[in-house]
Enzyme design. Structure first.
Site, mmCIF file in Angstrom:
data_model
loop_
_atom_site.group_PDB
_atom_site.id
_atom_site.type_symbol
_atom_site.label_atom_id
_atom_site.label_comp_id
_atom_site.label_asym_id
_atom_site.label_seq_id
_atom_site.Cartn_x
_atom_site.Cartn_y
_atom_site.Cartn_z
ATOM 1 N N ASP A 29 99.259 53.374 89.893
ATOM 2 C CA ASP A 29 100.518 52.653 90.101
ATOM 3 C C ASP A 29 100.318 51.409 90.966
ATOM 4 O O ASP A 29 99.409 51.363 91.796
ATOM 5 C CB ASP A 29 101.533 53.608 90.750
ATOM 6 C CG ASP A 29 102.954 53.108 90.603
ATOM 7 O OD1 ASP A 29 103.201 52.210 89.767
ATOM 8 O OD2 ASP A 29 103.832 53.611 91.331
ATOM 9 N N SER A 74 103.747 56.364 80.630
ATOM 10 C CA SER A 74 104.585 57.570 80.636
ATOM 11 C C SER A 74 105.642 57.502 79.542
ATOM 12 O O SER A 74 105.932 56.415 79.013
ATOM 13 C CB SER A 74 105.262 57.721 82.001
ATOM 14 O OG SER A 74 106.341 56.807 82.116
ATOM 15 N N ASN A 77 108.068 54.932 80.414
ATOM 16 C CA ASN A 77 107.677 53.517 80.475
ATOM 17 C C ASN A 77 108.171 52.692 79.279
ATOM 18 O O ASN A 77 108.134 51.456 79.316
ATOM 19 C CB ASN A 77 106.158 53.356 80.636
ATOM 20 C CG ASN A 77 105.637 53.735 82.009
ATOM 21 O OD1 ASN A 77 104.526 54.226 82.165
ATOM 22 N ND2 ASN A 77 106.439 53.520 83.050
#
Ligand code: IPE
Ligand code: IPE
Ligand code: MG
Length: 254
Positions: A29, A74, A77
């Protein structure tokens, strides 16, 4: 290879090989923030993030860590702007194409975890090819979580097991943890020992929800594009100081 490069390939002397995590997972991240701080578009952070991932994969392989699982995209996302999602999908393809040869040379076994059927067809084809080509490699197991969601994975497993029950192949009382795990995307790699999240966020963001029941979590403020070999060393050193009790009164490992 220079002397410095050779030295980097061996495990730092203060890390104990017998106490290394067998499986490391990373929530990569902070790419967007890394770019923003430099006045660059967010996607430049994703590009730089690929370099970090390459360095971490190679280092894990060199240092004898058996499995690395990286969260790349993800199920949530997809909510990002179109341009960013498109950029990421093509970045995955470019990187897969460019890096496949080197991964073969380093004997990396690559696989993907997630709901792959809704990825672009060309990416699905490349994923299938990379998985197939590296299948017999004996180095690190490298899993890329793409269109991955922990809740979606659990529901997917439930559906598969419910079908077996419907067909009379499994009785409800036969469903146990071992059977359930066979239907997770991580069936053949198991649970991570260490989960690293970069960029300081104290949450798991739908990653490996079942698998992290007893995983040690390490959060660093370092943004993913700045996460390198030295940062991995710090994470491993912190991990080696943890006391993994698994609900018992004293450590079962040390
Ligand atoms: C992680 O970096 C990469 C992906 C989720 C694909 P981010 O893009 O989430 O970066 P930040 O969190 O906005 O800084
Ligand atoms: C988690 O990061 C997903 C990946 C790293 C691929 P996010 O940036 O999507 O997570 P949130 O939104 O901060 O929870
Ligand atoms: Mg983020």
């Amino acid at each position: 290879m220079t002397a410095q490069q050779t030295e980097q390939r061996v495990l730092p002397s203060d890390l104990k090989p017998e106490l290394l995590p067998k499986h490391v997972a990373v929530i990569m991240d902070g790419n967007g923030r890394w770019a923003k701080r430099r006045g660059l578009p967010r996607v430049m952070g994703h590009k730089r993030g690929v370099d970090s991932l390459k360095e971490i994969l190679r280092t894990c392989n060199d240092w004898g860590i058996g499995a690395l699982t990286a969260y790349a995209f993800s199920t949530e996302n997809w909510k990002r702007p179109h341009e960013e999602v498109d950029f990421l999908m093509s970045l995955f393809q470019v990187v897969l194409r460019q890096e496949l040869r080197e991964m073969m040379e380093e004997s990396v076994r690559i696989q993907f975890a997630g709901h792959l059927a809704s990825l672009p067809t060309s990416l699905q084809e490349q994923i299938a090819q990379a998985t197939e080509e590296t299948r017999n490699n004996r180095g690190i197991r490298f899993t890329i979580a793409t269109n991955y969601g922990g809740r979606q994975e659990i529901i997917h497993a439930c559906q598969a097991i419910a079908k077996l029950v419907e067909q009379g192949l499994v009785k409800p009382e036969q469903i146990d943890e071992a059977l359930f795990e066979k239907y997770l995307y991580t069936a053949d790699i198991g649970d991570p020992d260490l989960l690293i999240r970069t960029s300081g966020e104290m949450r798991v963001s739908n990653f490996l929800l079942w698998q992290i029941a007893y995983t040690e979590i390490y959060v660093t403020d370092t943004l993913w594009p700045d996460f390198n070999r030295s940062e991995l060393y710090l994470a491993l050193r912190a991990y080696q100081q943890r006391d993994r009790r698994y609900g018992s009164v004293e450590s079962t490992v040390k």
